[in-house]
Design a protein around this motif. Structure first.
Motif, PDB file in Angstrom:
ATOM      1  N   ALA A 153       0.839  -1.206   0.000  1.00  0.00           N
ATOM      2  CA  ALA A 153       0.000   0.000   0.000  1.00  0.00           C
ATOM      3  C   ALA A 153       0.871   1.252   0.000  1.00  0.00           C
ATOM      4  O   ALA A 153       0.589   2.218  -0.718  1.00  0.00           O
ATOM      5  CB  ALA A 153      -0.930  -0.008   1.211  1.00  0.00           C
ATOM      6  N   LEU A 154       1.951   1.232   0.806  1.00  0.00           N
ATOM      7  CA  LEU A 154       2.837   2.393   0.881  1.00  0.00           C
ATOM      8  C   LEU A 154       3.557   2.601  -0.453  1.00  0.00           C
ATOM      9  O   LEU A 154       3.768   3.729  -0.894  1.00  0.00           O
ATOM     10  CB  LEU A 154       3.847   2.214   2.016  1.00  0.00           C
ATOM     11  N   ASP A 155       3.899   1.492  -1.082  1.00  0.00           N
ATOM     12  CA  ASP A 155       4.558   1.558  -2.384  1.00  0.00           C
ATOM     13  C   ASP A 155       3.624   2.208  -3.399  1.00  0.00           C
ATOM     14  O   ASP A 155       4.011   3.076  -4.173  1.00  0.00           O
ATOM     15  CB  ASP A 155       4.938   0.136  -2.820  1.00  0.00           C
ATOM     16  N   LYS A 156       2.376   1.796  -3.348  1.00  0.00           N
ATOM     17  CA  LYS A 156       1.361   2.295  -4.284  1.00  0.00           C
ATOM     18  C   LYS A 156       1.240   3.822  -4.202  1.00  0.00           C
ATOM     19  O   LYS A 156       1.091   4.488  -5.221  1.00  0.00           O
ATOM     20  CB  LYS A 156       0.021   1.636  -3.935  1.00  0.00           C
ATOM     21  N   VAL A 157       1.296   4.364  -2.988  1.00  0.00           N
ATOM     22  CA  VAL A 157       1.135   5.812  -2.844  1.00  0.00           C
ATOM     23  C   VAL A 157       2.482   6.535  -2.824  1.00  0.00           C
ATOM     24  O   VAL A 157       2.542   7.736  -2.607  1.00  0.00           O
ATOM     25  CB  VAL A 157       0.340   6.176  -1.567  1.00  0.00           C
TER      26      VAL A 157
END
Ligand SMILES: Nc1ncnc2c1ncn2[C@@H]1O[C@H](COP(=O)(O)OP(=O)(O)OP(=O)(O)O)[C@@H](O)[C@H]1O
Ligand SMILES: [Mg+2]
Lengths: 300, 217
Positions: free
Chosen positions: B121-125
């Motif tokens: 999720a952190l990678d995505k944002v």
């Protein structure tokens, strides 16, 4: 991993955070609980030990019946006969007032003084011995009602007094334990209240994104149980220390009377009761605080 | 997926934030919610998440009528929804990583799988490099991204974003819109509120316009 296991592990981690967030406050609380637990437990140990002492005293089966000074010899004889036929009484011995006076004056060397009295101040008395100790009170009660009887003295009177003090001690222990458990619950409720206030943001966000009340409540309950348990452990330690401190002087004291005596440590049953009490009180305090303050957060 | 029938919301104090609203949003739709400040956008989104309850009318989400839902069942409805709050609601007593972990802790995820998902999720944002930081150290736009990561980490079927581009410049806002588009592409039902309609126009999606608690065209 099973989901309930994960849930409990998450709660345990959160509990640890609660403890570490305020280590000094946690230490202080555990100490307070420890002392609160140690007080009644110490009292319990003392009372139990006193009980043991009372148990060692042979309960007497003997009593002395003093007749009224106005009682006539025939009345004395009637009572003697009556006592001899009593099924519980094994031995009856009449002590004539004249013989008693003579004995006293010989024994105490106040013969001259007694001689000057002119009139014998002593009443007739009867020594009785029962077949068994248990019936003593009942038998004496009926004897007291006899019109010729002035007073009845059983040697166990002081033992009875002692045992009623022990009884008082037991009641006091229970009362004190109840009050201190209440204190414990209040201390825990207050701690949890403060924790909830400092973590209200986390609680609010957690609820907004789907945390159940159980999830919110769990760390606080774990924390309280842990705190109560550690407090009880500390309290137990304190009592063991107190017993160890009191034993040497007690042993010395007992030696003066040619006895050996040591305080026994609290029984496993007493310790288990203390742990259960501390846990239940802590949990109840925490539940109360959580219920109250989560409602308030809900309303806000 | 989401259905409002004659929904009225009156706050204590007598103010009617929403008046007799009826609409329907299909599964997989991306819908914009426009309206001036105080029009009732946040209130509408809160009704969908069960944070507020309608004064009258019914709110049906995934076949469940929230108006008649028991208090204890509300958390389980919320777990299917990702929420991006207007006021962020970031926790500043923990790292970026821990903030995003919170929804998974609540659901009771296996730690290893949860860590993997938080990273994804952190990678995505675009915040993977800042997972250990305290959120205080993030810019306004980065904080918004953190909120998005937290809202999608448990892979909700519905995503409700309340003014996610509120205080951001146009370029940054477009970036964030692209993010939502990518969630939409994998089938998430999304409602995005904003008081500025200029961003929405480019996307050619349905726009619900609110004014004083009622729809206008
Ligand atoms: N908890 C509350 N209690 C009382 N009134 C409220 C509450 N929340 C919102 N309101 C009122 O309801 C109306 C709609 O509020 P809402 O927050 O839904 O507006 P909004 O469209 O999100 O506005 P903004 O763009 O400023 O966020 C406002 O007039 C507001 O004052
Ligand atoms: Mg709003």
């Amino acid at each position: 991993m099973k989901s309930w296991l994960i849930a409990h592990r998450t709660a345990l981690l959160a509990t640890l955070k609660l403890l570490l967030a305020a280590p000094l406050a946690s230490f202080f609380n555990v100490s307070v609980i420890g002392v609160a637990v140690a007080l009644p437990l110490t009292l319990h140990v003392l009372v139990t030990n006193m009980h043991a002492v009372v148990g060692r005293i042979p309960t007497t089966t003997e009593a002395t019946i003093f007749l009224k000074p106005s009682a006539t010899p025939s009345e004395t004889m009637r009572l003697e006969k009556q006592l001899k036929s009593h099924p519980e009484i094994a031995k009856v011995q009449v002590v004539d007032r004249a013989i008693a006076l003579k004995e006293i004056s010989q024994r105490s060397g106040i013969g001259e003084l007694v001689g000057n009295l002119g009139e014998n101040p002593l009443p007739d008395s009867i020594l009785i011995e029962l077949k068994q100790a248990g019936a003593l009170e009942l038998v004496l009660a009926t004897i007291r009602k006899d019109p010729a009887v002035d007073e009845v003295e059983a040697d166990s009177a002081w033992a009875r007094r002692f045992s009623s003090i022990v009884d008082l001690g037991e009641r006091t222990t229970r009362l004190l334990a109840g009050l201190l458990l209440l204190t414990l619950a209040l201390v825990t409720a207050n701690t949890v209240r403060l924790q909830i206030l400092t973590r209200r943001d986390e609680i609010e966000v957690s609820k907004l994104i789907g945390a159940t009340d159980h999830f919110i409540r769990r760390p606080f309950l774990y924390f309280s149980a842990l705190q109560g348990g550690m407090g009880a452990l500390l309290g137990w330690g304190i009592v063991l220390w107190v017993v160890a401190e009191l034993n040497p002087p007690l042993e010395q004291f007992a030696q003066l009377y040619g006895e050996t005596y040591r305080l026994s440590t609290p029984s496993l049953e007493a310790v288990a009761t203390v742990f259960a009490g501390a846990l239940v009180a802590s949990l109840l305090g925490a539940l109360f605080a959580v219920r109250r303050h989560l409602r308030q957060l809900d309303a806000a | 997926m989401i259905q409002f029938n004659q929904v009225t919301k009156r706050y204590p104090g007598g103010l009617e934030a929403l008046r007799s609203l009826s609409f329907q949003i299909e599964s997989g739709e991306l819908v914009f919610l426009a309206g001036h400040s105080g029009a009732g956008k946040s209130t509408l989104l809160k009704l969908i998440a069960g944070i507020e309850r309608p004064t009258s009318g019914s709110v049906v989400v995934s076949g469940q009528n929230l108006a008649s839902l028991k208090r204890a069942s509300v958390p389980f409805v919320r777990r299917h929804i990702g929420l991006i709050f207007q006021d962020h609601k970031i926790l500043f007593d923990r790292s970026v990583f821990e903030n995003v972990m919170l929804p998974l802790d609540i659901v009771g995820f296996d730690r290893r799988e949860a860590t993997r998902r938080v990273r994804a999720a952190l990678d995505k944002v675009g915040l993977l490099g800042k997972e250990k930081l305290n959120p205080v150290a993030l810019s306004g736009g980065e904080q918004q991204r953190l909120c998005i990561a937290r809202a999608v980490v448990h892979r909700p079927a519905i995503l409700l974003a309340d003014e996610p581009t509120g205080n951001l410049d146009r370029a940054y806002s477009l970036d964030i819109m692209e993010l939502f588009k990518s969630f939409h592409q994998v089938g998430v039902t999304i409602i995005i509120s904003a008081h500025d309609e200029s961003l929405m126009a480019d996307y050619g999606r349905r726009i619900l316009r609110l004014s004083k608690g009622q729809f206008t065209q």
